[in-house]
Design an enzyme around this catalytic site. Sequence first.
Site, PDB file in Angstrom:
ATOM      1  N   ASP A  67      66.901  38.438  55.962  1.00 27.59           N
ATOM      2  CA  ASP A  67      66.412  39.239  54.832  1.00 27.59           C
ATOM      3  C   ASP A  67      67.566  40.072  54.280  1.00 27.59           C
ATOM      4  O   ASP A  67      68.491  40.421  55.022  1.00 27.59           O
ATOM      5  CB  ASP A  67      65.257  40.163  55.260  1.00 27.59           C
ATOM      6  N   ASN A  76      67.274  35.707  41.725  1.00 32.88           N
ATOM      7  CA  ASN A  76      67.021  35.742  43.161  1.00 32.88           C
ATOM      8  C   ASN A  76      66.213  34.519  43.605  1.00 32.88           C
ATOM      9  O   ASN A  76      66.583  33.822  44.553  1.00 32.88           O
ATOM     10  CB  ASN A  76      66.264  37.015  43.539  1.00 32.88           C
ATOM     11  N   SER A  79      52.918  34.944  34.605  1.00 32.14           N
ATOM     12  CA  SER A  79      53.957  35.994  34.652  1.00 32.14           C
ATOM     13  C   SER A  79      55.288  35.299  34.870  1.00 32.14           C
ATOM     14  O   SER A  79      55.321  34.109  35.242  1.00 32.14           O
ATOM     15  CB  SER A  79      53.702  36.968  35.811  1.00 32.14           C
ATOM     16  N   TYR A 139      57.337  36.005  37.283  1.00 30.33           N
ATOM     17  CA  TYR A 139      57.379  35.712  38.728  1.00 30.33           C
ATOM     18  C   TYR A 139      56.722  34.362  39.021  1.00 30.33           C
ATOM     19  O   TYR A 139      57.300  33.512  39.707  1.00 30.33           O
ATOM     20  CB  TYR A 139      56.678  36.826  39.526  1.00 30.33           C
ATOM     21  N   HIS A 140      55.495  34.166  38.500  1.00 33.67           N
ATOM     22  CA  HIS A 140      54.798  32.901  38.770  1.00 33.67           C
ATOM     23  C   HIS A 140      55.562  31.714  38.172  1.00 33.67           C
ATOM     24  O   HIS A 140      55.563  30.618  38.724  1.00 33.67           O
ATOM     25  CB  HIS A 140      53.365  32.954  38.215  1.00 33.67           C
ATOM     26  N   GLN A 155      49.761  29.502  47.404  1.00 33.32           N
ATOM     27  CA  GLN A 155      48.984  30.543  48.078  1.00 33.32           C
ATOM     28  C   GLN A 155      48.358  31.508  47.073  1.00 33.32           C
ATOM     29  O   GLN A 155      48.974  31.870  46.077  1.00 33.32           O
ATOM     30  CB  GLN A 155      49.905  31.301  49.031  1.00 33.32           C
ATOM     31  N   ASN A 205      44.117  44.998  48.813  1.00 33.23           N
ATOM     32  CA  ASN A 205      44.793  46.083  49.543  1.00 33.23           C
ATOM     33  C   ASN A 205      44.819  47.348  48.690  1.00 33.23           C
ATOM     34  O   ASN A 205      44.634  48.469  49.182  1.00 33.23           O
ATOM     35  CB  ASN A 205      46.215  45.667  49.922  1.00 33.23           C
ATOM     36  N   ARG A 206      45.059  47.180  47.395  1.00 31.04           N
ATOM     37  CA  ARG A 206      45.067  48.340  46.488  1.00 31.04           C
ATOM     38  C   ARG A 206      43.688  49.009  46.445  1.00 31.04           C
ATOM     39  O   ARG A 206      43.582  50.229  46.528  1.00 31.04           O
ATOM     40  CB  ARG A 206      45.432  47.869  45.064  1.00 31.04           C
ATOM     41  N   VAL A 260      48.490  39.850  30.541  1.00 31.92           N
ATOM     42  CA  VAL A 260      47.951  38.846  29.620  1.00 31.92           C
ATOM     43  C   VAL A 260      47.363  37.748  30.498  1.00 31.92           C
ATOM     44  O   VAL A 260      48.105  36.989  31.141  1.00 31.92           O
ATOM     45  CB  VAL A 260      49.055  38.286  28.699  1.00 31.92           C
ATOM     46  N   GLU A 261      46.037  37.692  30.589  1.00 41.54           N
ATOM     47  CA  GLU A 261      45.362  36.703  31.445  1.00 41.54           C
ATOM     48  C   GLU A 261      43.921  36.560  30.971  1.00 41.54           C
ATOM     49  O   GLU A 261      43.381  37.477  30.332  1.00 41.54           O
ATOM     50  CB  GLU A 261      45.383  37.165  32.916  1.00 41.54           C
TER      51      GLU A 261
HETATM   52  N1  USQ Z   1      44.015  43.258  39.350  1.00 42.60           N
HETATM   53  C1  USQ Z   1      43.109  44.240  38.947  1.00 42.60           C
HETATM   54  N2  USQ Z   1      43.359  45.526  39.305  1.00 42.60           N
HETATM   55  C2  USQ Z   1      44.438  45.897  40.048  1.00 42.60           C
HETATM   56  C3  USQ Z   1      45.360  44.881  40.462  1.00 42.60           C
HETATM   57  C4  USQ Z   1      45.119  43.588  40.091  1.00 42.60           C
HETATM   58  O1  USQ Z   1      42.116  43.969  38.266  1.00 42.60           O
HETATM   59  O2  USQ Z   1      44.585  47.083  40.337  1.00 42.60           O
HETATM   60  C5  USQ Z   1      43.767  41.852  38.998  1.00 42.60           C
HETATM   61  C6  USQ Z   1      44.937  41.176  38.290  1.00 42.60           C
HETATM   62  O3  USQ Z   1      44.902  41.435  36.897  1.00 42.60           O
HETATM   63  C7  USQ Z   1      44.724  39.719  38.665  1.00 42.60           C
HETATM   64  C8  USQ Z   1      44.092  39.789  40.060  1.00 42.60           C
HETATM   65  O4  USQ Z   1      43.610  41.139  40.201  1.00 42.60           O
HETATM   66  O5  USQ Z   1      43.814  39.120  37.801  1.00 42.60           O
HETATM   67  C9  USQ Z   1      45.051  39.491  41.193  1.00 42.60           C
HETATM   68  O6  USQ Z   1      46.139  40.382  41.089  1.00 42.60           O
HETATM   69  P1  USQ Z   1      47.155  40.651  42.304  1.00 42.60           P
HETATM   70  O7  USQ Z   1      48.059  41.753  41.866  1.00 42.60           O
HETATM   71  O8  USQ Z   1      46.428  40.789  43.585  1.00 42.60           O
HETATM   72  O9  USQ Z   1      47.902  39.239  42.399  1.00 42.60           O
HETATM   73  P2  USQ Z   1      49.108  38.623  41.592  1.00 42.60           P
HETATM   74  O10 USQ Z   1      49.799  39.598  40.710  1.00 42.60           O
HETATM   75  O11 USQ Z   1      48.656  37.369  40.953  1.00 42.60           O
HETATM   76  O12 USQ Z   1      50.147  38.280  42.734  1.00 42.60           O
HETATM   77  C10 USQ Z   1      49.799  38.230  44.127  1.00 42.60           C
HETATM   78  C11 USQ Z   1      51.092  38.331  44.926  1.00 42.60           C
HETATM   79  C12 USQ Z   1      51.957  37.122  44.613  1.00 42.60           C
HETATM   80  C13 USQ Z   1      51.156  35.839  44.867  1.00 42.60           C
HETATM   81  C14 USQ Z   1      49.874  35.846  44.050  1.00 42.60           C
HETATM   82  C15 USQ Z   1      48.962  34.685  44.305  1.00 42.60           C
HETATM   83  O13 USQ Z   1      51.758  39.544  44.645  1.00 42.60           O
HETATM   84  O14 USQ Z   1      53.149  37.173  45.403  1.00 42.60           O
HETATM   85  O15 USQ Z   1      51.933  34.723  44.522  1.00 42.60           O
HETATM   86  O16 USQ Z   1      49.124  37.026  44.390  1.00 42.60           O
HETATM   87  S1  USQ Z   1      48.060  34.193  42.871  1.00 42.60           S
HETATM   88  O17 USQ Z   1      47.443  35.382  42.267  1.00 42.60           O
HETATM   89  O18 USQ Z   1      47.080  33.219  43.262  1.00 42.60           O
HETATM   90  O19 USQ Z   1      49.036  33.641  41.947  1.00 42.60           O
END
Ligand code: USQ
Length: 382
Positions: A31, A118, A179, A181-182, A208, A240-241, A327-328
């Site tokens: 890491d 990265n 995003s 990232y994605h 995942q 978790n949030r 944006v989703e």
């Molecule tokens: N969301 C809320 N309120 C919040 C936080 C998030 O409504 O306070 C919503 C987001 O808009 C989204 C969903 O919850 O629609 C999931 O958000 P997230 O922050 O849990 O997940 P995401 O940003 O997509 O990313 C996380 C990880 C990332 C992983 C991904 C899997 O940080 O590393 O790749 O989950 S996935 O979402 O299936 O692409």
Amino acid sequence: MKILILGGDGYLGWPTAMQLSALGHETAVVDNYLRREICRRVDVSPLMPTPTLHERVTLWKKISGHGIRVWIGDLTQWDFTMEVFQSFKPDAVIHYAEQPSAPYSMMDRRAASLTLHNNLMATLNIVFAVRDFCPDAHIVKLGTMGEYGTPNIDIEEGWIDIEHKGRTQKFLYPRQAGSLYHTTKIMDTDLLWFYVRVYGLAVTDLMQGPVYGLFTEENREHQALWPSFNYDELFGTVLNRFLVQAAIGYPLTVYGKGGQTRGYLNIMDTLNCVRLCVENPAPHGSLRIFNQFTETFSVNQLAERVCASGSRLGINVTIQTIPNPRVELEDHYYNPMHTGLLSLGLEPHYLTEERLDKMLSTVLTYREHIRKETIFRGVTWK
Ligand code: USQ
């Protein structure tokens, strides 16, 4: 087996290292503390103190008797990558070494550039390191369900048969990320698929969903061994949030209509999925893709479950719908397949009331550590 875990300091990397070393594998972690550094820069911190990798490895050795080798360095640097692979010569490489936050990647140009550089340079160096120093190794790469986006048709596991003008071929399932990232994860998949075809690598790419949880078989008794648990807007995943928000009476931050549906999984299932892939490697010359989640929820469903858990524990949890910073689609079809890992033997740990209550009551004991101002600052996509 000799297993090299890249991104071994992270939320998933460290618990994976403990599990595989507990099973008797010769394990090493790498890491560069990038996530810790970004957290410092943007002034957010995990809920519990997270000792350094060397400190955790020392404690783990004391408790379990198992040693884990540590390299601190940057996999985007070829000299460093070469040193690690040449000296360890792994049988399996687990690649978590990426900037994992979608909101961080959307913050500004600098964050976008860091994420792109990265994630792609690390993957590229890993490809060449495997080719040159351990060509028999199996690469297990963490991708994301977000590579597919939310299409209006069923999501297959990585591949789809297309019939066009009377002829058919199997292609990677269409991807459309939400995003930057994605998007880097889509690019990783493309890089890997290219080099599988050219160099005959053996790769498993795990799509995942968002992960939740704290506890694994190895860490229950020792807080210092828990994974780094972020709850801030940048690095915290949604469930978790919500648990942290519930613990301090902060209304749960449901973005937009809350109909956004994703495939979720417990951190224990992440470890078991990765272990099952390592134990059952993909053949050389193939890119094997699994969709890695155990159950789907909308954001509203998660919020309701956390409210119900709050009631069971005697705390009042409220929900506040806020304008979506991302944006989703907020209301969409979502039907992803996920049979591959189950057929390898995955036994899911579902989000039961008992597990949710245990997580919330643990988070409650760390209430004093919660920095309310980091929960929502309004990082927007636009
Ligand atoms: N969301 C809320 N309120 C919040 C936080 C998030 O409504 O306070 C919503 C987001 O808009 C989204 C969903 O919850 O629609 C999931 O958000 P997230 O922050 O849990 O997940 P995401 O940003 O997509 O990313 C996380 C990880 C990332 C992983 C991904 C899997 O940080 O590393 O790749 O989950 S996935 O979402 O299936 O692409």
